[in-house]
Motif scaffolding. Structure first.
Motif, mmCIF file in Angstrom:
data_model
loop_
_atom_site.group_PDB
_atom_site.id
_atom_site.type_symbol
_atom_site.label_atom_id
_atom_site.label_comp_id
_atom_site.label_asym_id
_atom_site.label_seq_id
_atom_site.Cartn_x
_atom_site.Cartn_y
_atom_site.Cartn_z
ATOM 1 N N GLU A 132 0.782 -1.012 0.017
ATOM 2 C CA GLU A 132 -0.108 0.105 0.049
ATOM 3 C C GLU A 132 0.869 1.321 -0.137
ATOM 4 O O GLU A 132 0.648 2.245 -0.691
ATOM 5 C CB GLU A 132 -0.880 -0.079 1.277
ATOM 6 N N GLY A 133 2.165 1.200 0.902
ATOM 7 C CA GLY A 133 2.829 2.492 0.911
ATOM 8 C C GLY A 133 3.540 2.669 -0.631
ATOM 9 O O GLY A 133 3.806 3.771 -0.902
ATOM 10 N N LEU A 134 3.916 1.593 -1.352
ATOM 11 C CA LEU A 134 4.287 1.790 -2.753
ATOM 12 C C LEU A 134 3.554 2.353 -3.409
ATOM 13 O O LEU A 134 3.487 3.448 -4.362
ATOM 14 C CB LEU A 134 4.817 0.623 -3.234
ATOM 15 N N ILE A 135 2.054 1.926 -3.321
ATOM 16 C CA ILE A 135 1.017 2.253 -4.241
ATOM 17 C C ILE A 135 0.723 4.142 -4.028
ATOM 18 O O ILE A 135 0.523 4.692 -4.962
ATOM 19 C CB ILE A 135 -0.306 1.826 -4.248
ATOM 20 N N GLU A 136 0.905 4.341 -2.694
ATOM 21 C CA GLU A 136 0.484 5.679 -2.394
ATOM 22 C C GLU A 136 1.664 6.505 -2.954
ATOM 23 O O GLU A 136 1.347 7.802 -3.415
ATOM 24 C CB GLU A 136 0.600 5.732 -0.799
ATOM 25 N N ALA A 137 2.874 6.037 -3.030
ATOM 26 C CA ALA A 137 3.915 6.973 -3.386
ATOM 27 C C ALA A 137 4.061 7.140 -4.964
ATOM 28 O O ALA A 137 4.545 8.198 -5.209
ATOM 29 C CB ALA A 137 5.465 6.141 -3.132
ATOM 30 N N ILE A 138 3.220 6.578 -5.641
ATOM 31 C CA ILE A 138 3.350 6.678 -6.967
ATOM 32 C C ILE A 138 1.661 6.825 -7.591
ATOM 33 O O ILE A 138 1.265 6.731 -8.773
ATOM 34 C CB ILE A 138 3.872 5.561 -7.892
ATOM 35 N N ALA A 139 0.815 7.035 -6.703
ATOM 36 C CA ALA A 139 -0.665 6.963 -7.056
ATOM 37 C C ALA A 139 -1.023 8.256 -8.005
ATOM 38 O O ALA A 139 -0.455 9.368 -8.007
ATOM 39 C CB ALA A 139 -1.473 7.242 -5.769
ATOM 40 N N ASP A 140 -2.067 8.041 -8.744
ATOM 41 C CA ASP A 140 -2.762 9.213 -9.501
ATOM 42 C C ASP A 140 -3.494 10.045 -8.488
ATOM 43 O O ASP A 140 -3.679 9.813 -7.327
ATOM 44 C CB ASP A 140 -4.091 8.402 -10.501
ATOM 45 N N LEU A 141 -3.648 11.124 -9.033
ATOM 46 C CA LEU A 141 -4.900 12.066 -8.314
ATOM 47 C C LEU A 141 -6.034 11.535 -7.989
ATOM 48 O O LEU A 141 -6.556 10.903 -8.630
ATOM 49 C CB LEU A 141 -4.808 13.205 -9.157
ATOM 50 N N GLU A 198 -2.163 14.512 -17.253
ATOM 51 C CA GLU A 198 -2.555 13.183 -17.412
ATOM 52 C C GLU A 198 -1.968 12.052 -16.439
ATOM 53 O O GLU A 198 -0.762 12.315 -16.028
ATOM 54 C CB GLU A 198 -1.923 12.747 -18.866
ATOM 55 N N GLN A 199 -2.956 11.387 -16.143
ATOM 56 C CA GLN A 199 -2.487 10.313 -14.940
ATOM 57 C C GLN A 199 -1.840 9.062 -15.502
ATOM 58 O O GLN A 199 -2.055 8.625 -16.638
ATOM 59 C CB GLN A 199 -4.033 9.814 -14.318
ATOM 60 N N GLY A 200 -0.999 8.406 -14.561
ATOM 61 C CA GLY A 200 -0.366 7.317 -14.849
ATOM 62 C C GLY A 200 0.847 7.585 -15.266
ATOM 63 O O GLY A 200 1.465 8.843 -15.341
ATOM 64 N N GLY A 201 1.546 6.561 -15.372
ATOM 65 C CA GLY A 201 2.911 6.385 -16.019
ATOM 66 C C GLY A 201 3.857 6.823 -14.967
ATOM 67 O O GLY A 201 4.910 7.534 -15.378
ATOM 68 N N GLN A 202 3.814 6.900 -13.694
ATOM 69 C CA GLN A 202 4.636 7.438 -12.877
ATOM 70 C C GLN A 202 5.993 6.773 -12.992
ATOM 71 O O GLN A 202 5.931 5.382 -12.638
ATOM 72 C CB GLN A 202 4.287 7.430 -11.621
ATOM 73 N N SER A 203 7.179 7.248 -13.085
ATOM 74 C CA SER A 203 8.425 6.989 -13.003
ATOM 75 C C SER A 203 9.088 6.788 -11.867
ATOM 76 O O SER A 203 9.437 7.894 -11.278
ATOM 77 C CB SER A 203 9.295 7.396 -14.271
#
Length: 459
Positions: A107-116, A133-138
């Motif tokens: 969950e912590g990983l997802i929060e760090a790269i989450a969409d708005l 544009e959402q997604g594609g967090q590097s």
């Protein structure tokens, strides 16, 4: 003692040139520097770029590399620090803002790269702000104490192992059970991790092994290569020029990918049957690379029969090789993989294969005259041990005596011979009763280590 060296072909292109410049000034293993640099570079690749593995498989250009080495003498940290220093010259912003150095949970990983979140989007709209544009967090995951990650990946409620597997796949990550659900759309995550052989042996979990957690990594055994009492100067001008060229190449390929994807999306805007292919820019292979790839695939199929337990670590050979080859190509400013990229990626994977064979002990042969003077007895014992290890790794029951006999030659061998084979394995196996079977159904299970046991002094 691990004495294998990678083929010089791995040090190709800009990435190879950078490693060659840094190597005289570093005590770290050059293969550790290269592996770290490949992970970092792949993390900087535009997230819309994909590699076609098959007609239905589109993989992100990401690389997950695991440096395995003894504490201090492995120089794992020195290797990755050399790559990160290069990364700062390529893009200081990326290294300072896009490197995640710790993970506590999935969950912590997802929060760090989450969409708005919907609330955040609504507030931005009310403020008249443009919605990106959402997604594609590097991101680059730098897991310098992977042994701790192994401990957090198992147990009731543990989500980290599953989340990491999905992240490697490039899938959308989500935590839907919260009151305020979070989602990370198709993140672009590469990773470099460090672990000692002892930690890896102690914390290896069979469920994670069977579930594919470890075949998403390429393993590299690293060792200190020299002792340097003083700083060794390098050609700073050439180093800076290579870093600038890498920066420009990543930007040029990224811009081309973005332009193509935007045009593809516009063309498919009203197509209700769009299959999503327009969302990606595909890296293809040159005709020469296609021919070489056919040969490599044939070789990889033959390697699958080398060891059942090894397959649990190397089951994703083709994606690893193609992701690495694409990283080489893009680093050099190309949108096609050529035969040099592919040959380098294959040799890098071959070295990874040798590394994991060493770490799990698959490189060891029973020496002639070691356990027995009978060479066939030793070979049969090795084959039975491999089968038992594989069943243990896949959380399956062991082998019956009939199954052991089949491995050793079936009815051609005597009951006494089977006893001798089992005696060779000694305390590494246990004898029990097959569940639900009669009194005579004895089941032999592997109780020895699945990987080579090492200390800070070595094997």
């Amino acid at each position: 003692m691990f004495e294998d060296k990678p083929d010089e072909a791995v040090y190709t292109g800009i990435l190879g040139e950078i490693v060659k410049i840094l190597e005289p000034s570093e005590e770290a293993d050059p293969i550790g520097i290269l592996a770290s640099l490949i992970s970092l570079t792949s993390a900087m690749v535009h997230p819309d770029i994909r590699i076609p593995i098959s007609r239905s498989e589109r993989h992100p250009v990401t690389a997950w590399t695991m440096l395995v080495g003894l504490t201090s003498r492995g120089r794992k940290g020195s290797a990755t620090n050399a790559a990160l220093k290069t990364g700062r010259k390529v893009s200081r912003t990326f290294v300072e803002n896009n490197v995640l150095r710790s993970l506590a949970s999935g969950e912590g990983l997802i929060e760090a790269i989450a969409d708005l979140s919907p609330k955040e989007i609504r507030e931005m709209e009310e403020a008249g702000q443009a919605i990106p544009e959402q997604g594609g967090q590097s991101r680059l995951l730098y897991l310098s104490e992977y042994g701790k990650i192994m401990g957090k990946s198992v147990g009731p409620g543990a989500t980290l192992g599953t989340t990491l597997r999905e992240a490697w796949d490039g899938e959308t990550l989500a935590v839907p059970t919260r009151n305020n659900p979070i989602k990370a759309t198709r993140p672009h995550l590469s990773a470099v991790a460090h672990v000692t052989p002892g930690e890896f042996s102690d914390r290896l979990n069979l469920t994670e092994l069977a579930g594919g957690s470890y075949n998403r990594w390429m393993f590299f055994y690293v060792q200190q290569t020299k002792v340097l009492a003083d700083d060794v100067p390098i050609d700073e001008a050439k180093y800076a020029a290579l870093c600038a060229k890498l920066r420009n190449n990543l930007a040029d390929v990224g811009m081309k990918a973005q332009t193509v994807v935007e045009a593809q999306k516009a063309a498919c805007a009203d197509d209700e049957n769009d299959d999503g292919e327009a969302d990606f820019f595909l890296i293809e292979r040159t005709p020469e690379a296609k021919e070489l790839w056919r040969d490599i695939c044939a070789t990889l199929e033959q390697q699958k029969a080398m060891s059942p337990i090894l397959d649990s670590f190397t089951g994703r050979q083709r994606p690893h090789i193609m992701r690495t080859a694409a990283t080489y190509a893009i680093a050099d400013g190309r949108t096609e993989i050529n035969e040099v990229d592919l040959a380098a990626a294959y040799e890098l994977f071959e070295y990874s294969l040798k590394s994991i064979r060493y770490v799990i002990g698959e490189d060891e042969d029973i020496p002639e005259g070691g356990y027995s003077a009978n060479a066939k007895l030793n070979e049969d014992a090795k084959n039975v041990a491999a089968a038992l290890k594989q069943r243990a790794a896949n959380l399956k029951d062991g082998l019956t005596r009939t199954e052991v006999r089949a491995i050793c030659g079936g009815n051609k061998v005597s009951a006494t011979y089977i006893d001798e084979v089992l005696n060779v394995l000694g305390d590494n196996i246990s004898r029990g009763q097959k569940p639900g079977a009669g009194r005579s159904a004895v089941l032999y299970s592997w109780t020895g280590p699945l990987v080579r046991e090492m200390t800070e002094e070595g094997v």
